[in-house]
Design a protein around this motif. Structure first.
Motif, PDB file in Angstrom:
ATOM      1  N   ILE A 144      -1.677   3.693  -3.852  1.00 48.01           N
ATOM      2  CA  ILE A 144      -1.508   2.648  -4.866  1.00 48.01           C
ATOM      3  C   ILE A 144      -1.481   1.301  -4.160  1.00 48.01           C
ATOM      4  O   ILE A 144      -0.687   1.087  -3.249  1.00 48.01           O
ATOM      5  CB  ILE A 144      -0.197   2.840  -5.666  1.00 48.01           C
ATOM      6  CG1 ILE A 144      -0.220   4.170  -6.420  1.00 48.01           C
ATOM      7  CG2 ILE A 144       0.007   1.681  -6.644  1.00 48.01           C
ATOM      8  CD1 ILE A 144       1.110   4.510  -7.088  1.00 48.01           C
ATOM      9  N   VAL A 145      -2.382   0.402  -4.570  1.00 49.69           N
ATOM     10  CA  VAL A 145      -2.425  -0.953  -4.021  1.00 49.69           C
ATOM     11  C   VAL A 145      -1.718  -1.853  -5.026  1.00 49.69           C
ATOM     12  O   VAL A 145      -2.184  -2.017  -6.151  1.00 49.69           O
ATOM     13  CB  VAL A 145      -3.879  -1.425  -3.816  1.00 49.69           C
ATOM     14  CG1 VAL A 145      -3.908  -2.831  -3.225  1.00 49.69           C
ATOM     15  CG2 VAL A 145      -4.651  -0.438  -2.924  1.00 49.69           C
TER      16      VAL A 145
ATOM     17  N   ALA B  46      -7.725  -1.380   3.819  1.00 52.27           N
ATOM     18  CA  ALA B  46      -6.259  -1.322   3.822  1.00 52.27           C
ATOM     19  C   ALA B  46      -5.794   0.084   3.432  1.00 52.27           C
ATOM     20  O   ALA B  46      -4.921   0.675   4.085  1.00 52.27           O
ATOM     21  CB  ALA B  46      -5.698  -2.361   2.860  1.00 52.27           C
ATOM     22  N   ALA B  47      -6.382   0.637   2.385  1.00 55.98           N
ATOM     23  CA  ALA B  47      -6.023   1.994   1.944  1.00 55.98           C
ATOM     24  C   ALA B  47      -6.454   3.028   2.979  1.00 55.98           C
ATOM     25  O   ALA B  47      -5.729   3.997   3.258  1.00 55.98           O
ATOM     26  CB  ALA B  47      -6.663   2.291   0.591  1.00 55.98           C
ATOM     27  N   HIS B  48      -7.626   2.802   3.563  1.00 54.44           N
ATOM     28  CA  HIS B  48      -8.165   3.735   4.566  1.00 54.44           C
ATOM     29  C   HIS B  48      -7.257   3.826   5.782  1.00 54.44           C
ATOM     30  O   HIS B  48      -7.165   4.880   6.422  1.00 54.44           O
ATOM     31  CB  HIS B  48      -9.569   3.274   4.988  1.00 54.44           C
ATOM     32  CG  HIS B  48     -10.227   4.137   6.008  1.00 54.44           C
ATOM     33  ND1 HIS B  48     -10.285   3.818   7.352  1.00 54.44           N
ATOM     34  CD2 HIS B  48     -10.843   5.336   5.900  1.00 54.44           C
ATOM     35  CE1 HIS B  48     -10.913   4.772   8.015  1.00 54.44           C
ATOM     36  NE2 HIS B  48     -11.268   5.706   7.156  1.00 54.44           N
TER      37      HIS B  48
ATOM     38  N   LEU C 236       0.870  -1.171   0.000  1.00 54.50           N
ATOM     39  CA  LEU C 236       0.000   0.000   0.000  1.00 54.50           C
ATOM     40  C   LEU C 236       0.908   1.222   0.000  1.00 54.50           C
ATOM     41  O   LEU C 236       1.599   1.484   0.984  1.00 54.50           O
ATOM     42  CB  LEU C 236      -0.881   0.018   1.248  1.00 54.50           C
ATOM     43  CG  LEU C 236      -2.107  -0.914   1.364  1.00 54.50           C
ATOM     44  CD1 LEU C 236      -3.169  -0.529   0.354  1.00 54.50           C
ATOM     45  CD2 LEU C 236      -1.772  -2.375   1.282  1.00 54.50           C
ATOM     46  N   ILE C 237       0.905   1.935  -1.113  1.00 59.33           N
ATOM     47  CA  ILE C 237       1.867   3.028  -1.309  1.00 59.33           C
ATOM     48  C   ILE C 237       1.130   4.364  -1.299  1.00 59.33           C
ATOM     49  O   ILE C 237       0.314   4.638  -2.181  1.00 59.33           O
ATOM     50  CB  ILE C 237       2.616   2.849  -2.652  1.00 59.33           C
ATOM     51  CG1 ILE C 237       3.193   1.423  -2.746  1.00 59.33           C
ATOM     52  CG2 ILE C 237       3.693   3.904  -2.803  1.00 59.33           C
ATOM     53  CD1 ILE C 237       3.632   1.017  -4.139  1.00 59.33           C
ATOM     54  N   PRO C 238       1.405   5.202  -0.282  1.00 64.57           N
ATOM     55  CA  PRO C 238       0.677   6.472  -0.193  1.00 64.57           C
ATOM     56  C   PRO C 238       1.067   7.444  -1.299  1.00 64.57           C
ATOM     57  O   PRO C 238       2.228   7.506  -1.706  1.00 64.57           O
ATOM     58  CB  PRO C 238       1.090   7.021   1.175  1.00 64.57           C
ATOM     59  CG  PRO C 238       2.287   6.287   1.594  1.00 64.57           C
ATOM     60  CD  PRO C 238       2.366   5.007   0.814  1.00 64.57           C
ATOM     61  N   VAL C 239       0.085   8.162  -1.801  1.00 62.45           N
ATOM     62  CA  VAL C 239       0.328   9.201  -2.804  1.00 62.45           C
ATOM     63  C   VAL C 239      -0.154  10.527  -2.219  1.00 62.45           C
ATOM     64  O   VAL C 239      -1.340  10.699  -1.929  1.00 62.45           O
ATOM     65  CB  VAL C 239      -0.439   8.907  -4.115  1.00 62.45           C
ATOM     66  CG1 VAL C 239      -0.215  10.026  -5.124  1.00 62.45           C
ATOM     67  CG2 VAL C 239      -0.029   7.563  -4.692  1.00 62.45           C
ATOM     68  N   CYS C 240       0.803  11.441  -2.021  1.00 62.31           N
ATOM     69  CA  CYS C 240       0.446  12.770  -1.518  1.00 62.31           C
ATOM     70  C   CYS C 240       0.236  13.691  -2.712  1.00 62.31           C
ATOM     71  O   CYS C 240       0.849  13.517  -3.762  1.00 62.31           O
ATOM     72  CB  CYS C 240       1.558  13.316  -0.631  1.00 62.31           C
ATOM     73  SG  CYS C 240       2.009  12.171   0.691  1.00 62.31           S
ATOM     74  N   MET C 241      -0.652  14.653  -2.548  1.00 64.29           N
ATOM     75  CA  MET C 241      -0.834  15.626  -3.630  1.00 64.29           C
ATOM     76  C   MET C 241      -1.362  16.932  -3.062  1.00 64.29           C
ATOM     77  O   MET C 241      -1.745  16.993  -1.893  1.00 64.29           O
ATOM     78  CB  MET C 241      -1.762  15.071  -4.711  1.00 64.29           C
ATOM     79  CG  MET C 241      -3.129  14.661  -4.250  1.00 64.29           C
ATOM     80  SD  MET C 241      -4.093  13.920  -5.609  1.00 64.29           S
ATOM     81  CE  MET C 241      -3.547  12.222  -5.517  1.00 64.29           C
TER      82      MET C 241
END
Lengths: 276, 276
Positions: free
Chosen positions: B233-234, B217-219, B19-24
Motif C-alpha cells: 500500500i502506497v 519504491a514498492a519494488h 510504503l506498507i507491505p501486504v503479505c498474503m
C-alpha cells in the motif's frame, strides 16, 4: 484487536518504509551542505535515527560544491556549434556537455545521450533546471566522496547512510525517475544469486538495485519542478549500515549490459532478420 | 515544541510517503486476486484509505489469471534452438519468449532484450522465478485491464488507485528496479512543461515518471527472492484519484527515445567519430 492480530500489526508497522521530506533554504556555492541538512532536519521537527538513509538531490551537492557554470562565460568550440545545430541546442550548453561527457552516444532535439563516469545519462548530468538563472549545474566531481563526507559529518547524530539522487530517463519510457548517483554506508545492490524464491528454487543471476529503487522513491517526493524538497529521510529500509564495500559498484561494464548489446551490435537489424 | 514548530511538524507528517507491505498466501491460477488482496490487507491489520495506491506484483496478476506455462508442454521451434545455442538458454524458454515478444533487439548469455507491448524488457516479461517449479510466468494479457479490474473491485473500500509492478533492468546499471507495467486511477506521468523551478524559470520538456518512481519504491519492499511481499500500500502520494485519462501512456515512441536514438543509428560509431 486480539493479541495475535496486534502482534502482527506491530510487526507490520516495523516494516513500513517511510519517505520523509526535508525542506531547507536555498543552497549557494560554498554552503556547508551537511550543516544545512542538519539544520533542515531540525527545522522540520525531525531527528535522525540509526538506520536512516538520507537521500540528497545531486543538484544540492553540485551547487554547494560550486559545480555550476555561468553560461555567459563559456566559449563554444566548433564541434559544439556543429552539434548544437544538429540537435537544436544552445552551443554554450553543448560545449559544457562535451567537456563533461566521456562519450556522446546519441541525441534527440535538445538532449544528448552521454556516458559519464560509467553512467549513461542525458547531457552528461549538465542541467539548467533548479539552478540560478544563467547557470548550468554539473555533477559533483566525486559523488562517492561527497556521499561519504555527508555521512561522516552527520554520523554524530546517528548511524546513517547517504544516497545522492539524480534524475534519469530510461528506454522507451516517458518521464524521469531516480538514479542513485552515489551511495555511502549501504550497498548499492543486493546480490541474490544463490538465494531462493518463494517456491524454494534458487535464483541464478538476480541482483536487486536497492539504491536505485530507493533513489526513485525519494525522487517521487523531490520531483522536478519547484517542490522544494531537496532531501528525504528514508526510514525503515532495514539495511544493515554500514554495508558498502570498496569493490562494490552498481555500474555494469558494457559487455554485461543487455541494452548495450543492442546499441553495440546495432542488433535491431540482426533481430529483424531473425524475426523475419 | 512550540505551536509553529508543531504545526510545521504536523504538515510534514502529512507529506510522508508510506510504503506498507501486504503479505498474503500463495496465489494460484483462478484465485480471485482482488479478494485475496482484500483479505491480505485485513489479515495484516490494515485497511484502505481514500488516496491509497495499491502496488501489486505483476507475477501475482499473471498467476491468478493463469498466465503461466508448463515448460514441459512447449515444443521449441528451430529458431528457438538456434537462439538458445547463441544465448545459452533453454530452447523451451526461448520458444516462450519468441511467442511473447513483439521484437528481439539483442541478447546476452541467458537473457534476451525484447520489445513487448511498447516496453523494452528482458525476455518479453517471461520469468521462471517465483513461479511454481517447472512453470514460466508471462505478462498479463491486458495489464491495464487487470489494473482497472482490481481498482474497481476494491473501490467499495475506498477511492484507490492501482499500479502493477514488474522488474526491469536499465542500461549500464547492475540490479533490477521497479516498472509500472500498468496503472489505474492515477496518471502514470506528470507533465511539468510550463511549470517553474525553484528560481521561477519555466521547465520546457520535463515529464516526471511518477508511476515508475512509485513502482520502484514498492519494488524495494517486494524484492526479487522470497520476501513474500506481493503487494504494497502506497500511502501519502497525494495524487488526485482518479486522474488517468484514456490517452495517457508512459510509453514513448522510439523516435522520441534517447536510447533508441543510439540503438537505431548505431550512433556509438558516429559519436566516436565526432569525439575523435
Amino acid at each position: 484487536m486480539d493479541t495475535a492480530r496486534r502482534e502482527k500489526a506491530g510487526k507490520q508497522a516495523a516494516r513500513i518504509l517511510r519517505l520523509i521530506p526535508v525542506c531547507m533554504g536555498l543552497i549557494k556555492p560554498g554552503t556547508d551542505l551537511s550543516e544545512a541538512i542538519r539544520l533542515g532536519i531540525k527545522n522540520n521537527g525531525l531527528s535522525l535515527r540509526d538506520g536512516d538513509i538520507i537521500a540528497v538531490a545531486s543538484k544540492l551537492v553540485s551547487t554547494a560544491e560550486g559545480r555550476i557554470v555561468r553560461l555567459g562565460d563559456v566559449t563554444p568550440s566548433r564541434r559544439a556549434y556543429e552539434m548544437g545545430a544538429l540537435y537544436k541546442m544552445e552551443p554554450r550548453l553543448v560545449e559544457i556537455v562535451l567537456r563533461e561527457a566521456d562519450q556522446v552516444l546519441g541525441g534527440l532535439p535538445e538532449v544528448l545521450l552521454t556516458l559519464k563516469n560509467g553512467i549513461l545519462t542525458a547531457n552528461a548530468g549538465v542541467d539548467v533546471s533548479n539552478t540560478p538563472p544563467g547557470f548550468a549545474s554539473l555533477w559533483p566531481v566525486n559523488p562517492d566522496g561527497s556521499a561519504d563526507e555527508i555521512r561522516e559529518k552527520l554520523s554524530d547524530e546517528a548511524d546513517i547512510a547517504v544516497i545522492i539522487v539524480d534524475s534519469r530517463v530510461t528506454p522507451l519510457r516517458l518521464g524521469t525517475i531516480g538514479l542513485a548517483l552515489a551511495t555511502s554506508g549501504i550497498s548499492p545492490t543486493l546480490d541474490l544469486r544463490g538465494s531462493t524464491d518463494i517456491y524454494g528454487k534458487p535464483l541464478r543471476y538476480t541482483w536487486h538495485g536497492v539504491a536505485d529503487d530507493l533513489a526513485s522513491a525519494a525522487h517521487y517526493l523531490m520531483g522536478e519542478a519547484d517542490e522544494g524538497i531537496p532531501a528525504v529521510i528514508v526510514r525503515g529500509a532495514n539495511m544493515r549500515i554500514p554495508l558498502k564495500l570498496n569493490d562494490e559498484s552498481p555500474k555494469l561494464s558494457p559487455d554485461k549490459c543487455l541494452y548495450m548489446s543492442a546499441i553495440r551490435n546495432n542488433a535491431m537489424d540482426t533481430a529483424a532478420g531473425l524475426n523475419g
